[in-house]
Write a protein that holds these residues in place. Structure first.
Motif, PDB file in Angstrom:
ATOM      1  N   LYS A 117      52.612  27.628  15.265  1.00 41.86           N
ATOM      2  CA  LYS A 117      53.847  26.964  15.660  1.00 41.86           C
ATOM      3  C   LYS A 117      53.761  26.677  17.149  1.00 41.86           C
ATOM      4  CE  LYS A 117      58.827  27.270  15.529  1.00 41.86           C
ATOM      5  NZ  LYS A 117      60.003  28.077  15.216  1.00 41.86           N
ATOM      6  N   ARG A 118      53.895  25.404  17.481  1.00 40.46           N
ATOM      7  CA  ARG A 118      53.897  24.965  18.881  1.00 40.46           C
ATOM      8  C   ARG A 118      55.213  24.247  19.123  1.00 40.46           C
ATOM      9  NH1 ARG A 118      47.750  22.743  18.745  1.00 40.46           N
ATOM     10  NH2 ARG A 118      46.742  24.779  18.934  1.00 40.46           N
ATOM     11  N   GLY A 119      56.104  24.943  19.805  1.00 41.99           N
ATOM     12  CA  GLY A 119      57.453  24.391  19.982  1.00 41.99           C
ATOM     13  C   GLY A 119      58.140  24.353  18.628  1.00 41.99           C
ATOM     14  N   LYS A 120      58.516  23.141  18.200  1.00 38.71           N
ATOM     15  CA  LYS A 120      59.164  22.980  16.892  1.00 38.71           C
ATOM     16  C   LYS A 120      58.191  22.521  15.815  1.00 38.71           C
ATOM     17  CE  LYS A 120      63.666  21.936  18.833  1.00 38.71           C
ATOM     18  NZ  LYS A 120      64.785  21.003  18.862  1.00 38.71           N
ATOM     19  N   ASP A 121      56.938  22.271  16.213  1.00 37.18           N
ATOM     20  CA  ASP A 121      55.943  21.726  15.291  1.00 37.18           C
ATOM     21  C   ASP A 121      55.073  22.824  14.683  1.00 37.18           C
ATOM     22  OD1 ASP A 121      56.736  19.090  15.848  1.00 37.18           O
ATOM     23  OD2 ASP A 121      55.422  19.024  17.611  1.00 37.18           O
ATOM     24  N   ASP A 164      50.155  30.146  21.344  1.00 39.76           N
ATOM     25  CA  ASP A 164      50.295  29.737  19.942  1.00 39.76           C
ATOM     26  C   ASP A 164      50.851  30.895  19.134  1.00 39.76           C
ATOM     27  OD1 ASP A 164      49.373  27.156  20.249  1.00 39.76           O
ATOM     28  OD2 ASP A 164      47.332  27.584  19.517  1.00 39.76           O
ATOM     29  N   VAL A 165      51.748  30.604  18.227  1.00 40.03           N
ATOM     30  CA  VAL A 165      52.321  31.606  17.351  1.00 40.03           C
ATOM     31  C   VAL A 165      51.742  31.384  15.959  1.00 40.03           C
ATOM     32  CG1 VAL A 165      54.434  32.500  16.306  1.00 40.03           C
ATOM     33  CG2 VAL A 165      54.447  31.750  18.704  1.00 40.03           C
TER      34      VAL A 165
END
Length: 188
Positions: free
Chosen positions: A147-151, A178-179
């Motif tokens: 997950k990068r921001g909302k993407d 990065d999550v």
């Protein structure tokens, strides 16, 4: 015959004695013990672990081990020592006995206590690791979702060392921050 004083060889301690000898009413372990005095080397502590046949090929003398004694909560380090060449079958499962030589911190533990053993078969420092269930296959490529921001982005990775719960991965596309997204139940 009378009374004969007994002395233990250097470095051993008499841990059990049957006053009236083998076969007497007091000798409850006659079927498993020979003699009437049981000696133990108190200077050399070890634990015997049973390792199943699927894992025994990964076990080598000198590997690090962590031993936990549930009764006391004590955690002690050790080193893999001798391995039995002959298997032992327990409940139709083939296992091999592996001796773990314990460090000096095991001196307070009692002989015969139950223990849980983790043997480190490989390790690397300064690697990126992700939970095993985060890695999926897309054709011949291992991938993770980040997950990068909302993407949500699918990133190809190259797996390295695989542990019980996590795997080392490398990828030039993974970035700090990065999550890693874990799959949800029912997701493919």
């Amino acid at each position: 015959v009378g009374e004969t004083p007994a002395s233990a060889p250097r470095g051993t301690t008499a841990v059990s004695a049957t006053p009236n000898g083998p076969g007497s009413v007091e000798d409850r372990d006659a079927a498993t013990q020979s003699g009437f005095v049981i000696m133990a080397d108190m200077t050399h502590r070890e634990v015997t672990a049973q390792v199943d046949e699927a894992d025994i090929g990964k076990i080598k003398p000198g590997q690090k081990a962590t031993v936990t004694f549930p009764a006391t909560g004590a955690v002690v380090t050790g080193i893999v020592g001798q391995q039995d060449l002959q298997e032992t079958v327990i409940n139709n499962v083939v296992e091999y006995n592996v001796k773990i030589d314990l460090d000096g911190n095991a001196a307070e533990e009692k002989l015969g206590q139950s223990a849980s053993v983790v043997i480190t078969t490989a390790e690397k420092d300064n690697v990126l690791e992700v939970p095993n269930n985060a890695i999926r296959q897309a054709g011949n490529q291992a991938i993770v979702t980040v997950k990068r921001g909302k993407d949500y982005v699918t990133v190809p990775v190259t797996p390295g060392l695989v542990g019980d719960t996590s795997t080392e991965v490398t990828s030039p596309m993974l970035k700090p921050g990065d999550v890693i997204v874990l799959p949800t139940a029912g997701a493919k």
